[in-house]
Design a protein around this motif. Structure first.
Motif, PDB file in Angstrom:
ATOM      1  N   SER A 187     -89.121 -38.258  90.513  1.00  0.00           N
ATOM      2  CA  SER A 187     -89.194 -38.471  89.059  1.00  0.00           C
ATOM      3  C   SER A 187     -90.519 -39.132  88.672  1.00  0.00           C
ATOM      4  N   GLY A 188     -91.087 -39.900  89.604  1.00  0.00           N
ATOM      5  CA  GLY A 188     -92.295 -40.671  89.280  1.00  0.00           C
ATOM      6  C   GLY A 188     -91.959 -42.117  88.950  1.00  0.00           C
ATOM      7  N   GLY A 189     -90.679 -42.387  88.676  1.00  0.00           N
ATOM      8  CA  GLY A 189     -90.237 -43.763  88.435  1.00  0.00           C
ATOM      9  C   GLY A 189     -90.685 -44.304  87.095  1.00  0.00           C
ATOM     10  N   PRO A 190     -90.435 -45.601  86.857  1.00  0.00           N
ATOM     11  CA  PRO A 190     -90.707 -46.192  85.542  1.00  0.00           C
ATOM     12  C   PRO A 190     -92.197 -46.344  85.242  1.00  0.00           C
ATOM     13  N   PHE A 191     -93.058 -46.261  86.247  1.00  0.00           N
ATOM     14  CA  PHE A 191     -94.489 -46.524  86.030  1.00  0.00           C
ATOM     15  C   PHE A 191     -95.345 -45.268  86.129  1.00  0.00           C
ATOM     16  N   LEU A 192     -94.731 -44.123  85.950  1.00  0.00           N
ATOM     17  CA  LEU A 192     -95.474 -42.855  86.010  1.00  0.00           C
ATOM     18  C   LEU A 192     -96.627 -42.887  84.999  1.00  0.00           C
TER      19      LEU A 192
ATOM     20  N   SER B 105     -84.439 -29.783  77.637  1.00  0.00           N
ATOM     21  CA  SER B 105     -85.787 -30.317  77.860  1.00  0.00           C
ATOM     22  C   SER B 105     -86.593 -29.350  78.717  1.00  0.00           C
ATOM     23  N   ALA B 106     -87.916 -29.420  78.568  1.00  0.00           N
ATOM     24  CA  ALA B 106     -88.800 -28.583  79.395  1.00  0.00           C
ATOM     25  C   ALA B 106     -88.833 -29.189  80.789  1.00  0.00           C
ATOM     26  N   LEU B 107     -89.073 -28.373  81.787  1.00  0.00           N
ATOM     27  CA  LEU B 107     -89.206 -28.879  83.151  1.00  0.00           C
ATOM     28  C   LEU B 107     -90.692 -28.874  83.491  1.00  0.00           C
ATOM     29  N   THR B 108     -91.226 -30.053  83.835  1.00  0.00           N
ATOM     30  CA  THR B 108     -92.664 -30.149  84.104  1.00  0.00           C
ATOM     31  C   THR B 108     -92.924 -30.701  85.500  1.00  0.00           C
ATOM     32  N   PHE B 109     -94.143 -30.464  85.988  1.00  0.00           N
ATOM     33  CA  PHE B 109     -94.503 -30.855  87.360  1.00  0.00           C
ATOM     34  C   PHE B 109     -95.933 -31.391  87.396  1.00  0.00           C
ATOM     35  N   LEU B 110     -96.148 -32.408  88.241  1.00  0.00           N
ATOM     36  CA  LEU B 110     -97.477 -33.032  88.384  1.00  0.00           C
ATOM     37  C   LEU B 110     -97.724 -33.382  89.839  1.00  0.00           C
ATOM     38  N   GLU B 111     -98.986 -33.568  90.186  1.00  0.00           N
ATOM     39  CA  GLU B 111     -99.324 -34.104  91.513  1.00  0.00           C
ATOM     40  C   GLU B 111     -99.044 -35.611  91.507  1.00  0.00           C
ATOM     41  N   PRO B 112     -98.582 -36.193  92.624  1.00  0.00           N
ATOM     42  CA  PRO B 112     -98.436 -37.662  92.649  1.00  0.00           C
ATOM     43  C   PRO B 112     -99.807 -38.344  92.671  1.00  0.00           C
ATOM     44  N   ASP B 113     -99.905 -39.534  92.072  1.00  0.00           N
ATOM     45  CA  ASP B 113    -101.151 -40.301  92.066  1.00  0.00           C
ATOM     46  C   ASP B 113    -101.120 -41.278  93.254  1.00  0.00           C
ATOM     47  N   LEU B 114    -101.772 -40.891  94.335  1.00  0.00           N
ATOM     48  CA  LEU B 114    -101.695 -41.687  95.572  1.00  0.00           C
ATOM     49  C   LEU B 114    -102.540 -42.956  95.504  1.00  0.00           C
TER      50      LEU B 114
ATOM     51  N   LEU C 203     -93.874 -33.421  94.838  1.00  0.00           N
ATOM     52  CA  LEU C 203     -94.175 -32.923  93.500  1.00  0.00           C
ATOM     53  C   LEU C 203     -93.488 -33.843  92.487  1.00  0.00           C
ATOM     54  N   ILE C 204     -94.250 -34.358  91.532  1.00  0.00           N
ATOM     55  CA  ILE C 204     -93.620 -35.182  90.493  1.00  0.00           C
ATOM     56  C   ILE C 204     -92.969 -34.253  89.455  1.00  0.00           C
ATOM     57  N   HIS C 205     -91.703 -34.544  89.172  1.00  0.00           N
ATOM     58  CA  HIS C 205     -90.932 -33.745  88.209  1.00  0.00           C
ATOM     59  C   HIS C 205     -90.111 -34.746  87.391  1.00  0.00           C
ATOM     60  N   PRO C 206     -90.702 -35.220  86.271  1.00  0.00           N
ATOM     61  CA  PRO C 206     -90.122 -36.381  85.567  1.00  0.00           C
ATOM     62  C   PRO C 206     -88.694 -36.200  85.072  1.00  0.00           C
ATOM     63  N   GLN C 207     -88.235 -34.971  84.862  1.00  0.00           N
ATOM     64  CA  GLN C 207     -86.895 -34.803  84.261  1.00  0.00           C
ATOM     65  C   GLN C 207     -85.767 -34.912  85.280  1.00  0.00           C
ATOM     66  N   SER C 208     -86.062 -34.890  86.582  1.00  0.00           N
ATOM     67  CA  SER C 208     -85.024 -34.967  87.630  1.00  0.00           C
ATOM     68  C   SER C 208     -83.886 -33.963  87.409  1.00  0.00           C
ATOM     69  N   VAL C 209     -84.225 -32.743  87.057  1.00  0.00           N
ATOM     70  CA  VAL C 209     -83.209 -31.677  86.939  1.00  0.00           C
ATOM     71  C   VAL C 209     -83.239 -30.813  88.197  1.00  0.00           C
ATOM     72  N   ILE C 210     -84.469 -30.478  88.634  1.00  0.00           N
ATOM     73  CA  ILE C 210     -84.619 -29.811  89.939  1.00  0.00           C
ATOM     74  C   ILE C 210     -84.647 -30.928  90.976  1.00  0.00           C
ATOM     75  N   HIS C 211     -83.757 -30.864  91.946  1.00  0.00           N
ATOM     76  CA  HIS C 211     -83.660 -31.977  92.903  1.00  0.00           C
ATOM     77  C   HIS C 211     -84.480 -31.756  94.156  1.00  0.00           C
ATOM     78  N   SER C 212     -85.037 -30.588  94.301  1.00  0.00           N
ATOM     79  CA  SER C 212     -86.021 -30.213  95.320  1.00  0.00           C
ATOM     80  C   SER C 212     -85.965 -28.702  95.466  1.00  0.00           C
ATOM     81  N   MET C 213     -86.973 -28.163  96.158  1.00  0.00           N
ATOM     82  CA  MET C 213     -87.069 -26.705  96.291  1.00  0.00           C
ATOM     83  C   MET C 213     -87.525 -26.360  97.700  1.00  0.00           C
ATOM     84  N   VAL C 214     -87.301 -25.099  98.057  1.00  0.00           N
ATOM     85  CA  VAL C 214     -87.782 -24.609  99.344  1.00  0.00           C
ATOM     86  C   VAL C 214     -88.565 -23.331  99.088  1.00  0.00           C
ATOM     87  N   GLU C 215     -89.758 -23.275  99.660  1.00  0.00           N
ATOM     88  CA  GLU C 215     -90.618 -22.099  99.499  1.00  0.00           C
ATOM     89  C   GLU C 215     -90.549 -21.292 100.792  1.00  0.00           C
ATOM     90  N   PHE C 216     -90.410 -19.970 100.654  1.00  0.00           N
ATOM     91  CA  PHE C 216     -90.297 -19.100 101.829  1.00  0.00           C
ATOM     92  C   PHE C 216     -91.574 -18.281 102.028  1.00  0.00           C
TER      93      PHE C 216
END
Ligand code: NDP
Ligand code: MG
Length: 376
Positions: A171-176, A287-296, A234-247
């Motif tokens: 989700s990115g947590g409270p400090f995204l 809500s829209a589902l969005t994705f971001l890179e994490p800020d390391l 992958l940051i996904h702030p809405q926490s609707v997709i709980h993870s994915m697998v790419e083949f």
């Protein structure tokens, strides 16, 4: 499907939600275990009538024994008691204790060939290779409860290989969106306010530092036998997709659901069946589902965990133990938010890492890291 359940950590966030799911499914409870909250344990014991209740704290256990003297519930205490609860007459053990304290009871349940509904991710972070190998040896199923890992597990069901990458969402947590400098003076009250999930205090702070995603990265590596470079956060702030697998063919499978732990808890109990749950399906028009890179840079705990994952040996146990202690210090207002990371790095630099460590070496690394952080 599970019928008789043992709940380790029954008074916590996952523990209480597990009991709600157990009640909803009409399953029975064979044992309960917790640290010291005997007020709630007594209530739970009267409600679910387990044959055994274990309390880690010896004094609290004595008190509970008196309180339950009018019932048939036996009360056990200490680590021995928790291990007994893990190995009693259940077919499934939900490991919902917090921290590395879950390791020994989980191993005990594995050796009794039980299904492990695994919430306690720290167990796999500390000793993933040993835990997975022991589960293989005894034929104990490990079904993840952590929502991301439950998602990955569901996406992999029935696939004939061809796994390319795991897309581990956060989700990115409270400090995204905040920078490291902006995080310097955040207070625990802000860190404890997670936007999507209501959880125990330790994991809520881990979600704010993104250490939680780092722990989950290592957890995924062990659960699914995935090399670290095949796991992408992958940051996904809405926490609707709980993870994915790419083949390898370019297809991506995602598991979606509302952010409610009762769903992955239930799936771990009913797998491979699906039954009506206490959770509604998501409304995708909301809500829209969005994705971001994490800020390391802002969240270096995640970067460190990803490096530790590659290093192997006792490094992950050291990182985990140092983090547990540092989070405690932060929750006691004794260190600042950014110092959690500094304590973790200090422990990683000062505790010697052992390759191919056995359980005793892992527990010793855990102890050394805790002492260092407490003293420093
Ligand atoms: P909580 O802090 O809410 O609950 C922890 C539980 O563990 C309590 O029942 C506590 O007992 C018990 N406990 C603590 N120490 C001991 C001990 N030494 N012996 C026996 N019992 C002990 O934590 P959560 O429910 O949030 O998290 C539990 C685990 O699940 C963690 O590993 C976490 O990472 C994982 N998890 C949690 C999620 C969530 O949504 N909460 C999501 C995904 C994973 P007492 O109350 O008496 O202190
Ligand atoms: Mg999770």
């Amino acid at each position: 499907m599970s019928e008789r359940i043992s709940v380790l950590g029954s008074t916590g966030s996952i523990g209480t939600q597990s009991l709600a799911v157990i009640k909803h499914l009409g399953l029975s409870v064979s044992s309960l275990a917790a640290g010291s909250n005997i007020r709630l344990l007594e209530e739970q014991a009267r409600d679910f009538k387990p044959s055994l209740v274990a309390v880690f704290d010896e004094n609290a256990a004595r008190e509970l024994k008196t309180k339950l003297s009018d019932t048939f519930v036996r009360v056990a205490s200490g680590l021995e008691g928790i291990v007994e609860a893990a190995g009693d007459g259940s077919d499934t053990v939900i490991t919902a204790m917090s921290g590395a304290a879950g390791l020994i009871p989980t191993m005990a349940a594995i050796e009794k060939k039980k299904r492990i509904a695994l919430a306690n991710k720290e167990t796999l972070v500390c000793a993933g290779s040993i835990v997975m190998a022991t589960a293989g040896k005894y034929g104990a199923e490990i079904i993840p409860v952590d929502s991301e890992h439950s998602a990955i597990f569901q996406c992999l069901n029935g696939q004939g290989g061809g796994l390319s990458r795991i897309l581990l969402t956060a989700s990115g947590g409270p400090f995204l969106g905040k920078s490291r400098a902006e995080l310097q003076n955040v207070r625990k009250e802000d860190a404890l306010r997670h936007p999507n999930w209501s959880m125990g205090r330790k994991i809520t702070i881990d979600s704010a530092t993104l250490m939680n995603k780092g722990l989950e990265y290592i957890e995924a590596m062990h659960l699914f036998g995935a090399a670290p470079e095949r796991i992408k956060v992958l940051i996904h702030p809405q926490s609707v997709i709980h993870s994915m697998v790419e083949f390898t063919d370019g297809s991506v499978i995602a598991q979606c659901g509302l952010p409610d732990m009762k769903l992955p808890i239930q799936y771990a109990l009913t797998y491979p069946k699906r039954l009506r749950s206490l959770t509604e399906a998501p409304d995708f028009t909301k809500s829209a589902l969005t994705f971001l890179e994490p800020d390391l840079n802002a969240f270096p705990c995640l970067k460190t965990a990803m490096e530790v994952a590659k290093r192997g040996g006792t490094a992950a146990a050291v990182m985990n133990a140092a983090n547990e202690e540092a989070v405690n210090l932060f929750l006691q207002d004794r260190i600042g938010f950014n110092e959690i990371y500094e304590k973790v790095v200090f422990a990683l630099e000062n505790v010697k890492s052992v390759k191919d460590a056995n359980l005793e070496e892992i527990l010793s690394a855990d102890r050394q890291a805790r002492e260092l952080v407490r003293k420093a």
